[in-house]
Design an enzyme around this catalytic site. Sequence first.
Site, PDB file in Angstrom:
ATOM      1  N   TYR A 175      13.977  30.545   7.503  1.00 18.05           N
ATOM      2  CA  TYR A 175      12.876  31.286   8.089  1.00 18.05           C
ATOM      3  C   TYR A 175      12.906  31.337   9.438  1.00 18.05           C
ATOM      4  O   TYR A 175      13.175  30.248  10.184  1.00 18.05           O
ATOM      5  CB  TYR A 175      11.435  30.618   7.453  1.00 18.05           C
ATOM      6  N   LYS A 187       0.937  -1.270   0.005  1.00 14.21           N
ATOM      7  CA  LYS A 187      -0.207  -0.092   0.180  1.00 14.21           C
ATOM      8  C   LYS A 187       0.855   1.150   0.224  1.00 14.21           C
ATOM      9  O   LYS A 187       2.239   1.206   0.188  1.00 14.21           O
ATOM     10  CB  LYS A 187      -0.902  -0.083   1.265  1.00 14.21           C
ATOM     11  N   MET A 221      10.297  24.615   1.887  1.00 13.06           N
ATOM     12  CA  MET A 221       9.448  23.708   0.795  1.00 13.06           C
ATOM     13  C   MET A 221      10.551  23.155  -0.121  1.00 13.06           C
ATOM     14  O   MET A 221      10.365  21.943  -0.302  1.00 13.06           O
ATOM     15  CB  MET A 221       8.657  24.662  -0.008  1.00 13.06           C
ATOM     16  N   ARG A 241      -9.632   0.428  15.415  1.00 11.59           N
ATOM     17  CA  ARG A 241      -9.859   1.299  13.962  1.00 11.59           C
ATOM     18  C   ARG A 241     -10.757   0.548  13.295  1.00 11.59           C
ATOM     19  O   ARG A 241     -11.883   0.178  13.471  1.00 11.59           O
ATOM     20  CB  ARG A 241      -8.393   1.453  13.421  1.00 11.59           C
TER      21      ARG A 241
END
Length: 422
Positions: A278, A48, A325, A145
């Site tokens: 930043y 998956k 980013m 779950r």
Amino acid sequence: MIAPGTAPAADRLRPPERVAVVDLDAIRSNVRRFVRVAAPARLMAVVKADAYGHGAVPVATAALEAGASWLGVAHIEEALALRAAGIDAPLLAWLHTPQSDFAGAIAAGIDLGSAGWELGPIAAVAVEQGQVARVHLKIDTGLGRNGSPAADWDALLSAAMAHQAAGRIRVVGVFSHLAVADEPDRPETDEQLAAFREFVALAERAGAAVEVRHLANTPATLTRPDTHFDLVRVGLGLYGLSPFAGTAPSALGLRPAMTLTSLVAQCKDVPAGQGVSYGLSYRTMGPSALGLIPLGYADGIPRIATGGPVRVNGVTYPVVGRIAMDQMVIDLGEAGLVASGRSATGAEAVLFGPGDDGEPSVDEWAAAAGTNNYEIVTRVSPRVQRRYLNAFPGAGDIRRQMTLESSTAVEDGPTARAARPA
């Protein structure tokens, strides 16, 4: 003339700027390890989430070559993609919504998990297609779950047996998932195992001719043979990563399959007190050199993972300042490569690898990000090119080769990695 959309040969051979190299021989080795541990139970390779970021089709192919009997995914669309690639092995998808493509799954011979509500839609589609759907009933034994609550199990069995008697479905499996198998000393695994045995017995008494009972995940496969039953579902371990805190993959006989690298984009001398990234949360202690690594959270590197290790020219440096980013910064120190007259620009920057050459590990990045190793590899984004080593042991199948080459770069043989720039 170059065909539209086709890169020149020189561009196709140029080393990528950001690459996750996946060694499919490591995948095969790990699968063989789990096949031996689990025997006589069979192995489901869980692929998956694009095989935890490693590439579902190449990994599934390698896993089946090495002895896996089943493949497992969360979503039907993942299963259909494997079928479209020509993979016809037994395949289970277990997490659905009312919009899931049950018709496509049944037509493609995909087994379906059900925790309750899914039975009606699955049976209705099977009737429309004139087929019998193969269903694995899931019981929640304590994880809280997906899975039928214990109080609803009798009702689920009653509905399933009615559909089976009418020829709409066939219950071929019962399964559950363990909550704390990665902490072997906790008692909850024993409690879940006892509950699972009880619920399987109820299913069999209700008339289910169960072919596969499956409960064990990677840690339970390694440490709890009493949870193996007919089938074990191995995810993390396929990729050579350890599910146990403080235990290295090598101690479990596993080989990490992914190496994540980039190239240093810029290297520059800076004065004492230079702020970095930043927020200027980091400032250099003295005159130093900073190296810019063109990987950031758009590439899947956790923004929070300041301090994560990057290895350049044989030395490992921590990431300083905030990860952005598209980029991150390492502080090369006062005796940095620029100050010593050896610019690192263009040098390979290794974020993690198997450790054979002293690379940092996935677990070190997980520690820096305050998360687990599963997340670090799974979140590596599609912007990072995948390359595969040892893709074709022996002659191979030309159709599979074309499938792989249509979407990614394939390098065969143990020397392929050496082609990356030093």
